[in-house]
Motif scaffolding. Structure first.
Motif, short mmCIF file in Angstrom:
data_model
loop_
_atom_site.label_atom_id
_atom_site.label_comp_id
_atom_site.label_asym_id
_atom_site.label_seq_id
_atom_site.Cartn_x
_atom_site.Cartn_y
_atom_site.Cartn_z
N VAL A 80 0.24 13.69 1.89
CA VAL A 80 1.15 13.31 2.96
C VAL A 80 1.24 14.45 3.96
O VAL A 80 1.46 15.60 3.58
N LEU A 81 1.08 14.15 5.24
CA LEU A 81 1.23 15.14 6.29
C LEU A 81 2.65 15.69 6.30
O LEU A 81 3.59 15.01 5.87
N VAL A 132 1.22 20.38 3.74
CA VAL A 132 0.90 19.07 3.17
C VAL A 132 1.50 18.94 1.77
O VAL A 132 1.51 19.90 1.00
N THR A 133 2.01 17.74 1.46
CA THR A 133 2.57 17.47 0.13
C THR A 133 1.76 16.35 -0.54
O THR A 133 0.92 15.71 0.09
N THR A 134 2.07 16.12 -1.80
CA THR A 134 1.36 15.10 -2.57
C THR A 134 2.36 14.17 -3.23
O THR A 134 3.39 14.61 -3.76
N THR A 135 2.08 12.87 -3.19
CA THR A 135 2.98 11.89 -3.80
C THR A 135 2.79 11.86 -5.31
O THR A 135 1.88 12.48 -5.86
N TRP A 174 0.81 -1.22 0.00
CA TRP A 174 0.00 0.00 0.00
C TRP A 174 0.85 1.26 0.00
O TRP A 174 0.44 2.29 -0.55
N MET A 175 2.03 1.19 0.60
CA MET A 175 2.93 2.34 0.51
C MET A 175 3.35 2.55 -0.95
O MET A 175 3.41 3.68 -1.43
N ALA A 176 3.65 1.45 -1.64
CA ALA A 176 4.04 1.56 -3.05
C ALA A 176 2.88 2.07 -3.90
O ALA A 176 3.06 2.93 -4.78
N LYS A 177 1.67 1.56 -3.63
CA LYS A 177 0.50 1.97 -4.42
C LYS A 177 0.17 3.45 -4.24
O LYS A 177 -0.41 4.06 -5.13
N THR A 178 0.52 3.99 -3.07
CA THR A 178 0.18 5.40 -2.81
C THR A 178 1.38 6.32 -2.96
O THR A 178 1.39 7.43 -2.43
N GLY A 200 -8.35 5.17 -0.88
CA GLY A 200 -9.58 5.62 -1.53
C GLY A 200 -9.94 7.05 -1.18
O GLY A 200 -10.63 7.74 -1.95
N GLU A 201 -9.46 7.51 -0.01
CA GLU A 201 -9.72 8.89 0.42
C GLU A 201 -8.62 9.83 -0.05
O GLU A 201 -8.61 11.01 0.30
N GLY A 202 -7.67 9.31 -0.84
CA GLY A 202 -6.59 10.14 -1.36
C GLY A 202 -5.49 10.39 -0.36
O GLY A 202 -4.76 11.39 -0.46
#
Length: 501
Positions: A368-369, A359-362, A192-196, A395-397
């Motif tokens: 990501v906090l 906050v950042t985005t992958t 799940w870390m890889a998927k997100t 699913g919640e992004g």
């Protein structure tokens, strides 16, 4: 009324006499006696083998697992049992005398205990056990239904000893199952870390601290905590089970800390400030531990208010200030109640909103906090709930990087020997110099069929020169060949083969 009045009594100071009695009781240490570490019925087995028996050869394996996807084990724990209970002189006259007394009372018969056999080990072998054990390397991933270790006596007069030791050594099922349980949770978290979109896998980021051992209080004994907790450390670096560190140091030669932890609160240290003092209690955690990581339980009264109004508002600047020039600090918020998946997602959404400026985005678009704040879920965590929590987050992004997990009884206790259907079976016996295959193949349960002959585990690519007929085939129907045919037990993945000879 009487109960309420009684509950007020403990406000008095502890009685010193009670403390003295407790101290005296602790002086009675448990004495380890290998002769008493077996099932009762094995005491009589020396007389039950065929006349002329010289060697008994047995093996240990997992006969499978009903948990979906659990098709292999991470072998671990044998070294602990060998070093603690079986190495060096473990048989003495005093231990023989003790066993004689207990077994005589236990059976009501002074003829069943094989005193002569144990005296022979003491006199001939200096109290050391004449057995040879071969095993796969600890930490190795081995498919189910594969030989994991074998044992045979090395002195023909001690043929009875091999399976007498079964009771103790089969307990390897426990650390092996904990280690495997921990590993499958690691696989879920990794996926799940890889998927997100996680890209930083280097410790202390990545997987090393994503599943923390909270299990000390949830196991049946201190020894379970030690060996089960140590098994978890094969996969992760985070633990609050101190006994696991002692086990790793004493029985596995760890010269540095095998697991790590951080300052953290519990409900008593927060609720003792009172309902109106909860925010002050939380601020105290930040003040007492101004750098590094600190965890704080946050659901004592109103989890969502604590996240929004305390962490996300009143204490926000202190949290953000934990990272600065030459310093790093992080607050880890701990929910401890409610539906795990729903609660974790709600907490993260609140924190993502309250700290949205950082906050950042992958790369996969998941949020990501900021690095100064994370969440740890320590309630209702096991191999089934973790992927459900992470799937809902995705699913919640929300990226899986935001959360770590703590697991207690589900990590170290929620299992048994049948989780991996662990068994120790005799596969060969030597009588008057002649080796004979030994096996079981009950018509009432084909899953309990055992292997026969001397066993070796090899890579399938190294097992050459055999024919299709040499591959093991189980008994077909009630009238089939007992024990099946063939001697090559290939793993389903085709990577390994147990060869019986």
């Amino acid at each position: 009324k009487r109960i309420r009045e009684h509950r007020r009594v403990p406000r008095r100071r502890p009685n010193s006499g009670i403390q003295c009695e407790a101290s005296a009781a602790m002086a009675y240490a448990w004495t380890e006696n290998i002769i008493l570490m077996s099932d009762s019925y094995k005491v009589s087995h020396h007389a039950q083998y065929p006349p002329g028996t010289e060697y008994v050869y047995s093996y240990f394996e997992s006969r499978g697992c009903d948990n979906k996807g659990w098709d292999s084990v991470c072998f671990f724990g044998l070294q602990y049992f060998l070093k603690r209970y079986m190495s060096g002189q473990v048989v003495t006259k005093e231990k023989i005398d003790e066993a004689q007394e207990i077994y005589n009372m236990h059976f009501g018969d002074d003829s069943l205990f094989y005193r002569a056999g144990w005296e022979y080990i003491l006199e001939k072998h200096g109290g050391k056990l004449p057995v040879e054990i071969k095993a796969v390397p600890e930490g190795m991933i081995i498919p189910n239904k594969t030989v994991l270790f074998t044992m045979v006596n090395t002195d023909p007069k001690c043929f009875w000893l091999t399976n007498f030791l079964e009771t103790l050594l089969v307990q390897v099922w426990y650390p092996m199952t904990v280690c495997t349980n921990s590993r499958y949770q690691k696989i879920s978290i990794h996926d799940w870390m890889a998927k997100t979109g996680n890209e930083d896998w280097k410790t202390p980021a990545g997987l090393g601290f994503k599943l923390h051992d909270f299990g000390f209080r949830g196991v049946s004994s201190v020894e379970s905590a030690a060996i089960g907790g140590c098994a978890h450390l094969v996969n992760f670096l985070g633990t609050d089970t101190v006994a696991s560190l002692v086990c790793a140091k004493k029985y596995y030669g760890a010269d540095t800390a095998s697991g790590f932890s951080i300052p953290a609160s519990e409900h008593s240290t927060i609720t003792s400030w009172g309902l109106d003092g909860e925010c002050n209690a939380m601020e105290n955690m930040l003040d007492k531990y101004p750098s590094g990581l600190v965890a704080c339980v946050s659901d004592s009264f109103d989890l969502f208010r604590a996240c929004r109004e305390y962490w996300g508002d009143k204490l926000k600047d202190k949290i953000k200030g934990r990272i600065g020039e030459g310093k790093f600090g992080r607050l880890v918020v701990r929910p401890d109640s409610g539906d795990p998946a729903t609660t974790v997602c709600e907490v993260l959404k609140i924190l993502l909103e309250q700290f949205k400026e950082d906050v950042t985005t992958t790369k996969t678009g998941h949020k990501v906090l900021p690095p100064y704040i994370r969440v740890i879920q320590g309630d209702g965590v096991d191999w089934e709930s973790i992927p459900k929590i992470l799937e809902k987050m995705a699913g919640e992004g929300i990226a899986a990087e935001n959360v770590a997990f703590g697991s207690g009884g589900a990590l170290l206790q929620k299992m048994n020997r049948d989780t991996f259907k662990c068994a120790f079976k005799c596969a060969e016996i030597t009588v008057n110099g002649e080796a004979k295959d030994v096996f079981k193949d009950p018509k009432t349960d084909k899953g309990k069929a055992s292997k026969k002959g001397r066993l070796t585990l090899q890579k399938a690519e190294d097992a050459t020169g055999f024919s299709e007929e040499d591959k093991y085939k189980p008994r077909e129907g009630d009238d089939g060949v007992p024990g099946g045919t063939g001697f090559l037990h290939y793993t389903p993945c085709g990577t390994y083969v147990t060869i019986a000879s």
